[in-house]
Design a protein around this motif. Sequence first.
Motif, PDB file in Angstrom:
ATOM      1  N   ASN A 175       0.810  -1.216   0.000  1.00 50.68           N
ATOM      2  CA  ASN A 175       0.000   0.000   0.000  1.00 50.68           C
ATOM      3  C   ASN A 175       0.845   1.268   0.000  1.00 50.68           C
ATOM      4  OD1 ASN A 175      -2.669   0.969  -0.204  1.00 50.68           O
ATOM      5  ND2 ASN A 175      -2.686   1.546   1.953  1.00 50.68           N
ATOM      6  N   ASN A 176       2.058   1.169  -0.550  1.00 49.04           N
ATOM      7  CA  ASN A 176       2.941   2.324  -0.669  1.00 49.04           C
ATOM      8  C   ASN A 176       3.001   2.781  -2.120  1.00 49.04           C
ATOM      9  OD1 ASN A 176       3.794   2.297   2.109  1.00 49.04           O
ATOM     10  ND2 ASN A 176       5.105   0.547   1.612  1.00 49.04           N
ATOM     11  N   VAL A 177       3.108   4.097  -2.335  1.00 46.97           N
ATOM     12  CA  VAL A 177       3.278   4.620  -3.688  1.00 46.97           C
ATOM     13  C   VAL A 177       4.611   4.128  -4.225  1.00 46.97           C
ATOM     14  CG1 VAL A 177       3.453   6.686  -5.108  1.00 46.97           C
ATOM     15  CG2 VAL A 177       1.896   6.644  -3.153  1.00 46.97           C
ATOM     16  N   LEU A 178       4.588   3.503  -5.390  1.00 47.30           N
ATOM     17  CA  LEU A 178       5.773   2.836  -5.931  1.00 47.30           C
ATOM     18  C   LEU A 178       6.768   3.839  -6.498  1.00 47.30           C
ATOM     19  CD1 LEU A 178       7.087   0.073  -6.735  1.00 47.30           C
ATOM     20  CD2 LEU A 178       5.996   0.388  -8.965  1.00 47.30           C
ATOM     21  N   LEU A 179       8.031   3.714  -6.114  1.00 47.88           N
ATOM     22  CA  LEU A 179       9.132   4.413  -6.765  1.00 47.88           C
ATOM     23  C   LEU A 179       9.777   3.422  -7.722  1.00 47.88           C
ATOM     24  CD1 LEU A 179      11.060   6.818  -7.103  1.00 47.88           C
ATOM     25  CD2 LEU A 179      12.392   5.909  -5.181  1.00 47.88           C
ATOM     26  N   MET A 180       9.655   3.661  -9.014  1.00 48.38           N
ATOM     27  CA  MET A 180      10.153   2.702  -9.997  1.00 48.38           C
ATOM     28  C   MET A 180      11.673   2.567  -9.912  1.00 48.38           C
ATOM     29  SD  MET A 180       7.677   3.615 -13.247  1.00 48.38           S
ATOM     30  CE  MET A 180       8.003   2.081 -14.155  1.00 48.38           C
ATOM     31  N   LYS A 181      12.152   1.364 -10.123  1.00 49.12           N
ATOM     32  CA  LYS A 181      13.581   1.073  -9.972  1.00 49.12           C
ATOM     33  C   LYS A 181      14.438   1.910 -10.914  1.00 49.12           C
ATOM     34  CE  LYS A 181      12.500  -3.699  -8.639  1.00 49.12           C
ATOM     35  NZ  LYS A 181      12.518  -5.117  -9.072  1.00 49.12           N
ATOM     36  N   ALA A 182      13.981   2.057 -12.161  1.00 43.82           N
ATOM     37  CA  ALA A 182      14.751   2.833 -13.130  1.00 43.82           C
ATOM     38  C   ALA A 182      14.779   4.310 -12.736  1.00 43.82           C
ATOM     39  CB  ALA A 182      14.157   2.667 -14.524  1.00 43.82           C
ATOM     40  N   VAL A 183      13.689   4.803 -12.199  1.00 43.60           N
ATOM     41  CA  VAL A 183      13.629   6.197 -11.751  1.00 43.60           C
ATOM     42  C   VAL A 183      14.583   6.415 -10.585  1.00 43.60           C
ATOM     43  CG1 VAL A 183      12.136   7.902 -10.622  1.00 43.60           C
ATOM     44  CG2 VAL A 183      11.290   6.613 -12.595  1.00 43.60           C
ATOM     45  N   LYS A 184      14.573   5.489  -9.651  1.00 41.06           N
ATOM     46  CA  LYS A 184      15.476   5.597  -8.495  1.00 41.06           C
ATOM     47  C   LYS A 184      16.934   5.563  -8.940  1.00 41.06           C
ATOM     48  CE  LYS A 184      16.380   3.490  -3.970  1.00 41.06           C
ATOM     49  NZ  LYS A 184      15.980   2.417  -3.017  1.00 41.06           N
ATOM     50  N   ALA A 185      17.249   4.666  -9.871  1.00 40.91           N
ATOM     51  CA  ALA A 185      18.633   4.545 -10.349  1.00 40.91           C
ATOM     52  C   ALA A 185      19.063   5.792 -11.116  1.00 40.91           C
ATOM     53  CB  ALA A 185      18.763   3.307 -11.236  1.00 40.91           C
ATOM     54  N   ALA A 186      18.179   6.316 -11.963  1.00 40.15           N
ATOM     55  CA  ALA A 186      18.513   7.513 -12.733  1.00 40.15           C
ATOM     56  C   ALA A 186      18.694   8.715 -11.814  1.00 40.15           C
ATOM     57  CB  ALA A 186      17.424   7.791 -13.763  1.00 40.15           C
ATOM     58  N   ASP A 187      17.847   8.825 -10.824  1.00 40.67           N
ATOM     59  CA  ASP A 187      17.943   9.916  -9.869  1.00 40.67           C
ATOM     60  C   ASP A 187      19.269   9.853  -9.121  1.00 40.67           C
ATOM     61  OD1 ASP A 187      16.889  12.203  -8.671  1.00 40.67           O
ATOM     62  OD2 ASP A 187      15.980  11.084  -7.027  1.00 40.67           O
TER      63      ASP A 187
END
Length: 397
Positions: free
Chosen positions: A41-53
């Motif tokens: 029930n958590n808003v998803l942080l996409m793996k690719a977005v996290k890595a790019a950030d």
Amino acid sequence: MFANIALPASDEIVELMARSSKDERPFKVDLSVGIYKDANNNVLLMKAVKAADQQLANAGRNKSYVGSKGDLEYVQLLQELTFANQTVTGYVSGVQTAGGSGGLRAILDLIKLANPEAKIWVSDPTYANHIPTIKAAGLAYQEYPFIDKKTMTLDESGMFKTLEKLGENDVVLLHGSCHNPSGLRLTLRHWQQIAQLAKSKNFLPLIDTAYQGFADGLHEDAAGLITIANTVERLALCVSCSKNFGLYSDRVGAAYILSPTQAEANTAQAQLAIMSKATYWVPPSNGAEIVKTIFKNPELKKLWSDELAEINVKIKAIRAKLCAAFRQYSGGNYFDYILSQEGMFAMLPATEAQMEILRDKYAIYGLNNGRINLASIPEQNIDYLVESILTVTRDDK
């Protein structure tokens, strides 16, 4: 100065978000805002977005302004995605905007400049921010039929009878895929009919693309846009990266104009940049940098597209399980319409009063028009959700 101004109408979604956040009942199901939540029930942080950030942070990115047109490399890369890397007839120009809504406002301001008498036609129902944005731009609007509220399916006859009457002063606002709020699907045949009508009646298609990748796939979801772009001389397009990248608060978007000449395309681009400059001067850069980094890195791009496909599969599975539960608990197939829809949303055959009962008595939060966000339904809550909805609405079914 401000003593006599009236209170504005409240924003329904923001109001419901605040109300839901204060609701501590353990069985609460918040389906109001269009976000994807994971199994916890958590808003998803996409793996690719996290890595790019993280890559950008490690590189010591600066926080300088971008130009009023935004990052044009990002604009070009997003255009290629939106058009599924297909070449279309004519010339496309674009600018970076503060989300898809910022892109819509810039386009509406451009329409106002070009033809102050233009009328914007929106589907009934449409995305909650469409009509307020049209009004703010000082343009007239009218609704075209879209949903048959008895069957919750597409009102094909009503829609086309209305579009057939339009002309050169009309603009038809269409959802690129995954209609919000209804989830109703326009088939390729529908898009072809709309394209031919736009060409023969000379109305302007304005396409709002916010859910690419949530129906049949990234390339497949561009079919309607490409069909129209290869049929008409001119169209307008606004794009949002909020949903398919999960960059909700970063406000990542773009606005594009398809024109028959390069000179017209260049002028439209320059005007779009000026339109945005008068509201937020220059667009925010952080989210666009993340998207650009993903597009330029083959590994990150594959990671992102794979994760988006997984999210899509999970939403479709929720849709199927929801429909199966409705069959089980209702003993009928009325709610099978849910299976024919696409994307994050579906609409319940419920009145505003019934939606309030669901919130007040059952801690189930959906919009007044019956819209619920399937991408936020915890799988373990499906039975409770369905039984509650049927309890409240069964008197009418």
